[in-house]
Design a protein around this motif. Structure first.
Motif, PDB file in Angstrom:
ATOM      1  N   ILE A  66       0.672  -0.927  -0.129  1.00 48.81           N
ATOM      2  CA  ILE A  66       0.206   0.306   0.089  1.00 48.81           C
ATOM      3  C   ILE A  66       0.580   1.376   0.282  1.00 48.81           C
ATOM      4  CG2 ILE A  66      -0.365   0.276   2.604  1.00 48.81           C
ATOM      5  CD1 ILE A  66      -3.330   1.560   2.125  1.00 48.81           C
ATOM      6  N   SER A  67       1.925   1.719   0.429  1.00 50.08           N
ATOM      7  CA  SER A  67       3.034   2.278   0.465  1.00 50.08           C
ATOM      8  C   SER A  67       3.604   2.190  -0.485  1.00 50.08           C
ATOM      9  CB  SER A  67       4.026   2.675   1.829  1.00 50.08           C
ATOM     10  OG  SER A  67       3.226   2.704   2.882  1.00 50.08           O
ATOM     11  N   LEU A  68       4.320   1.087  -1.054  1.00 52.78           N
ATOM     12  CA  LEU A  68       4.395   0.924  -2.299  1.00 52.78           C
ATOM     13  C   LEU A  68       4.121   2.064  -3.732  1.00 52.78           C
ATOM     14  CD1 LEU A  68       6.325  -2.752  -2.516  1.00 52.78           C
ATOM     15  CD2 LEU A  68       7.578   0.056  -2.644  1.00 52.78           C
ATOM     16  N   ALA A  69       2.738   1.964  -3.071  1.00 54.75           N
ATOM     17  CA  ALA A  69       1.104   1.986  -4.494  1.00 54.75           C
ATOM     18  C   ALA A  69       1.237   4.259  -4.165  1.00 54.75           C
ATOM     19  CB  ALA A  69       0.385   1.227  -4.426  1.00 54.75           C
ATOM     20  N   HIS A  70       1.486   4.383  -2.652  1.00 54.76           N
ATOM     21  CA  HIS A  70       1.465   5.887  -2.448  1.00 54.76           C
ATOM     22  C   HIS A  70       1.328   6.833  -3.395  1.00 54.76           C
ATOM     23  CE1 HIS A  70       1.445   9.834  -0.206  1.00 54.76           C
ATOM     24  NE2 HIS A  70       2.458  10.036  -0.571  1.00 54.76           N
ATOM     25  N   ASN A  71       0.596   7.380  -3.788  1.00 48.43           N
ATOM     26  CA  ASN A  71       0.485   8.246  -4.964  1.00 48.43           C
ATOM     27  C   ASN A  71       0.157   7.581  -6.784  1.00 48.43           C
ATOM     28  OD1 ASN A  71       0.866  11.160  -3.602  1.00 48.43           O
ATOM     29  ND2 ASN A  71       3.485  10.404  -4.236  1.00 48.43           N
ATOM     30  N   GLY A  72       0.118   6.510  -6.175  1.00 44.46           N
ATOM     31  CA  GLY A  72      -0.400   5.963  -7.882  1.00 44.46           C
ATOM     32  C   GLY A  72      -1.400   4.798  -7.129  1.00 44.46           C
ATOM     33  N   VAL A  73      -1.755   3.755  -7.501  1.00 47.39           N
ATOM     34  CA  VAL A  73      -2.392   2.730  -7.887  1.00 47.39           C
ATOM     35  C   VAL A  73      -2.419   1.386  -6.956  1.00 47.39           C
ATOM     36  CG1 VAL A  73      -4.144   1.592  -9.596  1.00 47.39           C
ATOM     37  CG2 VAL A  73      -3.857   4.000  -9.835  1.00 47.39           C
TER      38      VAL A  73
END
Ligand SMILES: [Zn+2]
Length: 282
Positions: A66-73
């Motif tokens: 969920i943090s690796l997807a921060h600012n994305g999807v």
């Protein structure tokens, strides 16, 4: 495929967002030699992902998907195959847009502001409403299946779309659709309207971040729209949270149409984009 294309219609990362995203990948040891990540991330963890893998964790706490997807999807394919406790653990980070991992000696926070996208079959056999193959699931079985989504989990999604199977003629059609770059221009125009609207609201840049009190102020609806929303809320037994989500989406549809007031059509479209509210009630 649609989920994977979503970053291509979102505004490009700002410098500050690119630095944030890069810092998270660096903390996770996933930078792979890049100096600055400039693309919006797209993460699609498999449904057997562990709680720590999705949310973050470990002895030295590392960022999760969920943090690796921060600012994305963040894309969860086959949503109902994910373990219930793993999905439950998503609730707080989605609300707060950050993850806090507590250890004996310290607590670590990682940002987690994502567009959450999920996909699932319409019923256990996958053919309900397909029009080409018949569904073999009993009414009760479908109800139980969809029931696993109801309540707080369903309330976390702004939009529920039915995606029909593509027939052969459409698949072979050579005509090119509207390019993502043009859709992105419309999205950016709507975002500009929103950032002007929220210039005086701390911590709020888009309709998605509107809190309860601000909703009343910034999501004014015309009289017909108000009536329509009330009828739907009563008929489908919508929760307060679901009504707020409809309001935010209607506000966005109005922004895309450059309309200062939310009109009945915008409300109707926002309600129509929540197919599962009806499915579960009927
Ligand atoms: Zn079925």
């Amino acid at each position: 495929m649609l989920a994977r294309r979503l970053p291509s219609i979102l505004p490009p990362l700002s410098q500050a967002e690119a630095i944030e995203t890069t810092a998270i990948y660096s903390a996770a040891g996933k930078l792979d030699g890049a100096s600055l990540l400039e693309e919006r991330p797209f993460r699609a963890p498999h449904h057997d992902v562990s709680l720590a893998g999705l949310i973050g964790g470990g002895g030295v706490p590392r960022p999760g998907e969920i943090s690796l997807a921060h600012n994305g999807v963040l894309f969860l394919d086959e949503l109902l195959e994910f373990q219930r406790p793993v999905l439950e653990a998503l609730r707080q980070p989605l609300e707060e847009r950050k993850v806090t991992i507590v250890r004996v000696r310290a607590a670590v926070s990682y940002p987690a502001s994502v567009a959450l996208v999920a996909a699932m079959n319409p019923c256990p056999c996958g053919h309900r409403g397909s029009g080409r193959r018949s569904c073999i699931c009993s009414g009760d079985r479908v109800k139980r299946y969809l029931g696993r989504l109801s309540g707080p989990m369903l309330d976390r999604f702004d939009l529920h779309l039915e995606v029909p199977q593509i027939d052969y003629a459409t698949l072979r059609d050579d005509r090119v659709g509207e390019p993502s770059a043009r859709v992105r221009e419309r999205v950016m125009a709507a975002r500009r309207v929103q950032s002007e609207r929220f210039a005086d609201v701390p911590g709020c840049h888009s309709n998605a971040q509107l809190g309860g009190r601000q909703l009343r102020e910034h999501c004014r609806i015309d009289a017909r729209g108000e009536q329509h929303l009330e009828r739907c809320a009563t008929r489908f037994g919508l929760s307060g949270r679901a009504v707020h989500r409809i309001l935010r989406v209607a506000r966005t549809i109005a922004d895309l149409a450059a309309s200062p007031l939310i009109l009945a059509d915008h409300v109707a479209e926002a309600v129509a984009l929540r197919a599962l509210d009806r499915d579960i009630t009927l």
